[in-house]
Scaffold this active site. Sequence first.
Site, PDB file in Angstrom:
ATOM      1  N   ARG A 117      96.307   3.952  52.706  1.00  0.00           N
ATOM      2  CA  ARG A 117      96.543   5.306  52.190  1.00  0.00           C
ATOM      3  C   ARG A 117      97.513   5.106  51.032  1.00  0.00           C
ATOM      4  O   ARG A 117      98.664   4.724  51.243  1.00  0.00           O
ATOM      5  CB  ARG A 117      97.145   6.201  53.272  1.00  0.00           C
TER       6      ARG A 117
ATOM      7  N   ASP B  19      86.673  11.661  62.408  1.00  0.00           N
ATOM      8  CA  ASP B  19      86.951  13.075  62.719  1.00  0.00           C
ATOM      9  C   ASP B  19      85.755  14.009  62.581  1.00  0.00           C
ATOM     10  O   ASP B  19      85.768  15.117  63.123  1.00  0.00           O
ATOM     11  CB  ASP B  19      88.067  13.603  61.812  1.00  0.00           C
TER      12      ASP B  19
ATOM     13  N   ASP C 120      84.978  15.781  60.134  1.00  0.00           N
ATOM     14  CA  ASP C 120      85.409  17.053  59.532  1.00  0.00           C
ATOM     15  C   ASP C 120      85.081  17.143  58.041  1.00  0.00           C
ATOM     16  O   ASP C 120      85.862  17.670  57.259  1.00  0.00           O
ATOM     17  CB  ASP C 120      86.921  17.239  59.749  1.00  0.00           C
TER      18      ASP C 120
ATOM     19  N   THR D  82      84.819   8.666  58.428  1.00  0.00           N
ATOM     20  CA  THR D  82      85.981   9.099  59.213  1.00  0.00           C
ATOM     21  C   THR D  82      85.506   9.389  60.626  1.00  0.00           C
ATOM     22  O   THR D  82      84.396   9.903  60.807  1.00  0.00           O
ATOM     23  CB  THR D  82      86.660  10.359  58.628  1.00  0.00           C
TER      24      THR D  82
ATOM     25  N   ARG E 107      93.343  15.551  63.964  1.00  0.00           N
ATOM     26  CA  ARG E 107      94.522  16.280  63.470  1.00  0.00           C
ATOM     27  C   ARG E 107      94.171  17.713  63.126  1.00  0.00           C
ATOM     28  O   ARG E 107      94.893  18.634  63.456  1.00  0.00           O
ATOM     29  CB  ARG E 107      95.012  15.588  62.190  1.00  0.00           C
TER      30      ARG E 107
ATOM     31  N   GLY F  67      91.784   6.403  56.828  1.00  0.00           N
ATOM     32  CA  GLY F  67      91.609   5.810  58.159  1.00  0.00           C
ATOM     33  C   GLY F  67      90.269   5.108  58.268  1.00  0.00           C
ATOM     34  O   GLY F  67      89.244   5.661  57.865  1.00  0.00           O
TER      35      GLY F  67
ATOM     36  N   ASP G 255      88.366  13.143  53.543  1.00  0.00           N
ATOM     37  CA  ASP G 255      88.702  14.123  52.507  1.00  0.00           C
ATOM     38  C   ASP G 255      89.795  13.653  51.546  1.00  0.00           C
ATOM     39  O   ASP G 255      89.763  13.969  50.353  1.00  0.00           O
ATOM     40  CB  ASP G 255      89.035  15.497  53.111  1.00  0.00           C
TER      41      ASP G 255
HETATM   42  O1  F6P Z   1      91.448  10.805  60.041  1.00  0.00           O
HETATM   43  C1  F6P Z   1      91.193   9.883  61.038  1.00  0.00           C
HETATM   44  C2  F6P Z   1      92.372   9.773  61.986  1.00  0.00           C
HETATM   45  O2  F6P Z   1      92.026   8.828  62.963  1.00  0.00           O
HETATM   46  C3  F6P Z   1      92.800  11.095  62.644  1.00  0.00           C
HETATM   47  O3  F6P Z   1      92.001  11.464  63.738  1.00  0.00           O
HETATM   48  C4  F6P Z   1      94.208  10.750  63.021  1.00  0.00           C
HETATM   49  O4  F6P Z   1      94.981  11.910  63.139  1.00  0.00           O
HETATM   50  C5  F6P Z   1      94.669   9.903  61.876  1.00  0.00           C
HETATM   51  O5  F6P Z   1      93.513   9.330  61.300  1.00  0.00           O
HETATM   52  C6  F6P Z   1      95.645   8.819  62.241  1.00  0.00           C
HETATM   53  O6  F6P Z   1      96.000   8.148  61.075  1.00  0.00           O
HETATM   54  P1  F6P Z   1      96.829   6.790  61.045  1.00  0.00           P
HETATM   55  O7  F6P Z   1      95.942   5.696  61.537  1.00  0.00           O
HETATM   56  O8  F6P Z   1      97.212   6.610  59.611  1.00  0.00           O
HETATM   57  O9  F6P Z   1      97.995   7.002  61.957  1.00  0.00           O
END
Ligand code: F6P
Length: 324
Positions: free
Chosen positions: A72, A128, A130, A126, A172, A11, A103
């Site tokens: 991804r 997050d 985390d 990120t 998440r 992301g 991660d």
């Molecule tokens: O890891 C970053 C994040 O924004 C999370 O907070 C979220 O759950 C996820 O990515 C969403 O991913 P995508 O943009 O692939 O739907």
Amino acid sequence: MKKIAVFTSGGDSPGMNACIRAVVRTGIFRGLEVYGINRGYEGMIEGDIFLMNSHSVSNIVQRGGTMLKSARSSEFRTPEGRKTAYEQLSALGIEGLVAIGGDGTFTGAKIFFEEYGIPTIGCPGTIDNDIYGTDYTIGFDTAVNTALEAIDKIRDTAAAHDRIFFVEVMGRDAGFIAVESGIGGGAEFVMVPETQTDLNMVVNTLKSHREFRSSSIIVVAEGDDLGNADHIMAIVKEKIQDPTREFKVTTLGHIQRGGSPTARDRVLGSRCGMGAVDGLIAGKTNCMSGLMNNELVYTPFADCIGKHKPLHPDHLALMEILNI
Ligand code: F6P
């Protein structure tokens, strides 16, 4: 080491561009050739790799997203995909990598290093927050401020109509965005994946608030143990059993991922980027360049991925205290 490459993966997060810029300019400043890889591991496999110069990263420091794009990659999870990626890098003589991401990015980088031995250093990108081994991740501060701005606006309309709002923020597996935007935005409750949510307590408090406070904001991290904001709102509504009370849900979603990065994210991204290049030159590998107590530190990928970064206990305590 003469040639390194930089990529962003997973992301996107605001401040990734500042990090790319720092990697490119530090590399050039130290006498290296720096390549950019488009679309993370996908682009590495496809050989979508190009030589960058200091002007390649002009006018990006203030922009959200990532100029190198992100993806991804499922192919990189296969041994065949990683072999092709290695062949593409070898063909260009690339001897070091800077991986900007979370991660998932570091998990891929660790396996790739163990298989092919190309020195790799990560930068924590990120929203997050985390990632173990850095106090903050690149993009978190911007995302929290975006969420906060939205919560402030929701509070205006919530108060005008005496409504109870459930605001769902991203996260998440982690509640960092929820907790910090909840404290900053004066939320009545924050629900996060790290703690078990006691819904009866929430319902009783909302009932008791009825006499003196008729609007409420509840911030829900998307990964809360009880489910998403829609689901939690439905349960609370059912339990409160008061037809005079109105409930609304706002899901902030991907607006938290975009926007011009805050000063903190630009500086953090720049410092981690410089640290990654200097680390490679100094012979470090298989680790992340992050900031702890405002000092640059290198943490092995194994710890960044394997160790859990907890929410600050003071933040959780504050949520209880400020809600009286
Ligand atoms: O890891 C970053 C994040 O924004 C999370 O907070 C979220 O759950 C996820 O990515 C969403 O991913 P995508 O943009 O692939 O739907």
